[in-house]
Write a protein that holds these residues in place. Structure first.
Motif, PDB file in Angstrom:
ATOM      1  N   PRO A 270       0.889  -1.127   0.075  1.00 28.23           N
ATOM      2  CA  PRO A 270       0.027  -0.099  -0.093  1.00 28.23           C
ATOM      3  C   PRO A 270       0.858   1.236   0.164  1.00 28.23           C
ATOM      4  CG  PRO A 270      -0.560  -1.584   1.696  1.00 28.23           C
ATOM      5  CD  PRO A 270       0.528  -2.056   1.393  1.00 28.23           C
ATOM      6  N   HIS A 271       0.564   2.263  -0.840  1.00 29.03           N
ATOM      7  CA  HIS A 271       1.342   3.429  -0.842  1.00 29.03           C
ATOM      8  C   HIS A 271       0.436   4.902  -0.914  1.00 29.03           C
ATOM      9  CE1 HIS A 271       0.201   2.134  -4.980  1.00 29.03           C
ATOM     10  NE2 HIS A 271      -0.195   3.680  -5.344  1.00 29.03           N
ATOM     11  N   LYS A 272       0.874   5.655  -0.640  1.00 30.63           N
ATOM     12  CA  LYS A 272       0.084   6.932  -0.815  1.00 30.63           C
ATOM     13  C   LYS A 272       0.725   8.127  -1.561  1.00 30.63           C
ATOM     14  CE  LYS A 272       1.442   9.478   3.644  1.00 30.63           C
ATOM     15  NZ  LYS A 272       1.460  10.922   3.084  1.00 30.63           N
ATOM     16  N   HIS A 273       0.028   9.103  -1.909  1.00 32.50           N
ATOM     17  CA  HIS A 273       0.525  10.260  -2.691  1.00 32.50           C
ATOM     18  C   HIS A 273      -0.598  11.389  -2.167  1.00 32.50           C
ATOM     19  CE1 HIS A 273      -2.430   9.152  -5.641  1.00 32.50           C
ATOM     20  NE2 HIS A 273      -1.359   7.973  -5.852  1.00 32.50           N
ATOM     21  N   ASP A 274      -0.599  11.674  -0.790  1.00 35.37           N
ATOM     22  CA  ASP A 274      -1.536  12.942  -0.399  1.00 35.37           C
ATOM     23  C   ASP A 274      -1.071  14.054   0.301  1.00 35.37           C
ATOM     24  OD1 ASP A 274      -0.945  11.488   1.789  1.00 35.37           O
ATOM     25  OD2 ASP A 274      -2.754  10.580   2.383  1.00 35.37           O
TER      26      ASP A 274
ATOM     27  N   ARG B 203      -8.675  -1.946  -1.250  1.00 38.41           N
ATOM     28  CA  ARG B 203      -8.567  -1.439  -0.213  1.00 38.41           C
ATOM     29  C   ARG B 203      -8.105   0.081  -0.273  1.00 38.41           C
ATOM     30  NH1 ARG B 203     -10.177  -0.023   4.613  1.00 38.41           N
ATOM     31  NH2 ARG B 203      -8.952  -0.508   6.432  1.00 38.41           N
ATOM     32  N   VAL B 204      -8.414   0.937   0.668  1.00 34.95           N
ATOM     33  CA  VAL B 204      -8.085   2.091   1.134  1.00 34.95           C
ATOM     34  C   VAL B 204      -8.221   2.470   2.383  1.00 34.95           C
ATOM     35  CG1 VAL B 204      -7.890   4.684   0.416  1.00 34.95           C
ATOM     36  CG2 VAL B 204      -8.767   3.067  -1.235  1.00 34.95           C
ATOM     37  N   SER B 205      -6.932   2.789   3.087  1.00 34.09           N
ATOM     38  CA  SER B 205      -7.059   3.096   4.553  1.00 34.09           C
ATOM     39  C   SER B 205      -6.548   4.654   4.795  1.00 34.09           C
ATOM     40  CB  SER B 205      -6.307   1.948   5.342  1.00 34.09           C
ATOM     41  OG  SER B 205      -5.019   2.012   4.663  1.00 34.09           O
ATOM     42  N   PRO B 206      -6.881   5.227   6.115  1.00 32.46           N
ATOM     43  CA  PRO B 206      -6.519   6.587   6.215  1.00 32.46           C
ATOM     44  C   PRO B 206      -5.205   6.524   6.662  1.00 32.46           C
ATOM     45  CG  PRO B 206      -8.510   5.745   7.581  1.00 32.46           C
ATOM     46  CD  PRO B 206      -8.208   4.674   6.998  1.00 32.46           C
ATOM     47  N   SER B 207      -4.494   7.527   6.037  1.00 32.28           N
ATOM     48  CA  SER B 207      -3.130   7.795   6.175  1.00 32.28           C
ATOM     49  C   SER B 207      -2.718   8.794   7.292  1.00 32.28           C
ATOM     50  CB  SER B 207      -2.537   8.323   5.027  1.00 32.28           C
ATOM     51  OG  SER B 207      -2.995   9.710   4.589  1.00 32.28           O
TER      52      SER B 207
ATOM     53  N   ASP C 143      -7.089  10.621  -0.986  1.00 29.43           N
ATOM     54  CA  ASP C 143      -5.900  10.610  -0.013  1.00 29.43           C
ATOM     55  C   ASP C 143      -6.029   9.204   0.385  1.00 29.43           C
ATOM     56  OD1 ASP C 143      -7.881  10.465   2.554  1.00 29.43           O
ATOM     57  OD2 ASP C 143      -8.418  12.355   1.773  1.00 29.43           O
ATOM     58  N   GLY C 144      -5.008   8.723   1.181  1.00 32.33           N
ATOM     59  CA  GLY C 144      -4.999   7.530   1.936  1.00 32.33           C
ATOM     60  C   GLY C 144      -4.027   6.504   1.412  1.00 32.33           C
ATOM     61  N   TRP C 145      -3.651   5.440   2.251  1.00 30.17           N
ATOM     62  CA  TRP C 145      -2.926   4.429   1.497  1.00 30.17           C
ATOM     63  C   TRP C 145      -3.869   3.657   0.667  1.00 30.17           C
ATOM     64  CZ3 TRP C 145       2.009   5.056   3.268  1.00 30.17           C
ATOM     65  CH2 TRP C 145       2.103   5.505   4.441  1.00 30.17           C
ATOM     66  N   HIS C 146      -3.438   3.305  -0.433  1.00 27.54           N
ATOM     67  CA  HIS C 146      -4.228   2.567  -1.223  1.00 27.54           C
ATOM     68  C   HIS C 146      -3.669   1.337  -1.909  1.00 27.54           C
ATOM     69  CE1 HIS C 146      -2.687   6.055  -3.361  1.00 27.54           C
ATOM     70  NE2 HIS C 146      -2.501   5.351  -4.728  1.00 27.54           N
TER      71      HIS C 146
ATOM     72  N   ASP D 242       5.552   4.269   0.431  1.00 25.74           N
ATOM     73  CA  ASP D 242       5.158   3.133   0.808  1.00 25.74           C
ATOM     74  C   ASP D 242       4.621   3.066   2.332  1.00 25.74           C
ATOM     75  OD1 ASP D 242       5.462   1.774  -1.811  1.00 25.74           O
ATOM     76  OD2 ASP D 242       7.373   0.893  -1.130  1.00 25.74           O
ATOM     77  N   HIS D 243       3.626   2.186   2.596  1.00 26.43           N
ATOM     78  CA  HIS D 243       3.192   2.057   3.766  1.00 26.43           C
ATOM     79  C   HIS D 243       4.439   1.353   4.812  1.00 26.43           C
ATOM     80  CE1 HIS D 243       1.051   0.888   7.672  1.00 26.43           C
ATOM     81  NE2 HIS D 243      -0.075   1.366   7.006  1.00 26.43           N
ATOM     82  N   PRO D 244       4.739   1.945   5.776  1.00 28.02           N
ATOM     83  CA  PRO D 244       5.990   1.533   6.545  1.00 28.02           C
ATOM     84  C   PRO D 244       5.703  -0.012   7.155  1.00 28.02           C
ATOM     85  CG  PRO D 244       4.754   3.098   7.787  1.00 28.02           C
ATOM     86  CD  PRO D 244       4.197   3.227   6.470  1.00 28.02           C
ATOM     87  N   ASP D 245       4.403  -0.301   7.380  1.00 27.74           N
ATOM     88  CA  ASP D 245       4.230  -1.706   7.555  1.00 27.74           C
ATOM     89  C   ASP D 245       4.356  -2.859   6.756  1.00 27.74           C
ATOM     90  OD1 ASP D 245       3.656  -0.783  10.288  1.00 27.74           O
ATOM     91  OD2 ASP D 245       1.368  -0.973  10.158  1.00 27.74           O
TER      92      ASP D 245
END
Length: 294
Positions: free
Chosen positions: A175-179, A210-214, A236-239, A269-272
């Motif tokens: 999962p990654h983000k660009h917000d 899946r999209v989760s809050p960042s 926005d968010g991790w997608h 990238d999502h750190p987890d």
């Protein structure tokens, strides 16, 4: 989990469009997507307005005539049999122009758009020039067709790519983000996902998104079962992940644009889950992709 950001097939339809996502309907400022279905012999005229557009085929071909105060350009869009048969050629329509699509045999066409300030010339992009990237390995393998990517085809704000994920695989993973606007590290981009899922022996397919809050923006939270014609909006968010059900290849078209001065796709990238990239060198690319028509 239901969300206003998941638009099942038909929910975003308007007028002649099977999908009509505008900045106003999405509740944001930049990105647009229309999906147009033309019957054999059908014609459609649209006005670009304050946005630039790339017209590409989902199935079938058409003639595209682009006109404005500076003249008139005519292009032949050869198209393709389906999104799973290979890359398509495309036509760039500048802001403040009008475009007419005419299809002798009928077809389905995507109009990817972004509000912009700079006016560039109308152009045709051949399918043969579309860079094709095999991203990830193992069950994270997917194919990315970078027809409207930053650094590949010149636009003012618009970024558009398409992804093929073989059945059973995960893409948009990790999962990654660009917000957030973090120069050199992350771009602020709104994003639209438009899905098509391959049938298997006549049975319609499905997938999951899946999209989760960042912690930035509106806190977008989506867990959606997606089918052909569905749209997911990502302000926005991790997608990720985008998961293709076994036996059903997944296609999605990504449309992105944002307020940044530089047109760039920079992600975090999502750190987890970022560790998954370290496993890729030890695994082969899914052989179904190496055999897929690009």
């Amino acid at each position: 989990m239901t969300s206003a950001h998941h638009l099942p097939a038909g929910k975003a339809a308007s007028g002649p469009y099977a999908v009509d996502v505008t900045p106003e309907s999405a509740g944001w400022d930049h990105s647009s997507l229309r999906v147009l279905e033309l019957a054999p012999g059908g014609t459609h005229l649209f006005t670009a307005g304050d946005s630039e557009w790339i017209v590409t085929s989902l199935s079938g071909g058409c003639a595209v005539t682009v006109g404005d105060d500076f003249g008139r350009d005519e292009f032949e869009l050869r198209g393709r049999a389906s999104v799973f048969s290979g890359a398509s050629d495309f036509v760039y329509v500048p802001r403040d122009a009008t475009a007419t699509l005419t299809s002798a045999d009928g077809g389905r066409f995507a109009l990817t758009g972004a509000r912009c300030s700079r006016r560039l010339p109308a152009r045709h992009g051949p399918a043969e020039s579309v860079p094709v990237e095999l991203r990830g390995t193992g069950n994270c393998s997917r194919m990315v067709r970078n027809f409207g990517a930053a650094g590949v085809f010149e636009c003012d704000k618009l970024i558009a790519v398409e992804v093929i994920t073989p059945g059973g695989n995960w893409s948009s993973y990790p999962p990654h983000k660009h917000d957030e606007n973090r120069p050199g590290e992350e771009s602020e981009l709104e994003e639209i996902y438009y899905f098509e899922i391959a049938d298997h022996e006549g049975t319609p397919g499905l997938g999951y998104q899946r999209v989760s809050p960042s912690g930035h923006g509106s806190g977008t939270d989506v867990l959606a079962e997606v089918r052909g014609g569905d749209v997911v909006l990502i302000p926005d968010g991790w997608h990720g992940p985008s998961i293709a059900a076994p036996g059903h290849d997944m296609y999605y078209l990504n449309v992105m644009a944002g307020p940044g001065e530089d047109r760039a796709w920079l992600i975090c990238d999502h750190p987890d889950h970022a560790w998954i990239r370290d496993t890729w060198p030890s695994q082969p690319v899914d052989p179904r992709l190496t055999r897929t028509t690009q």
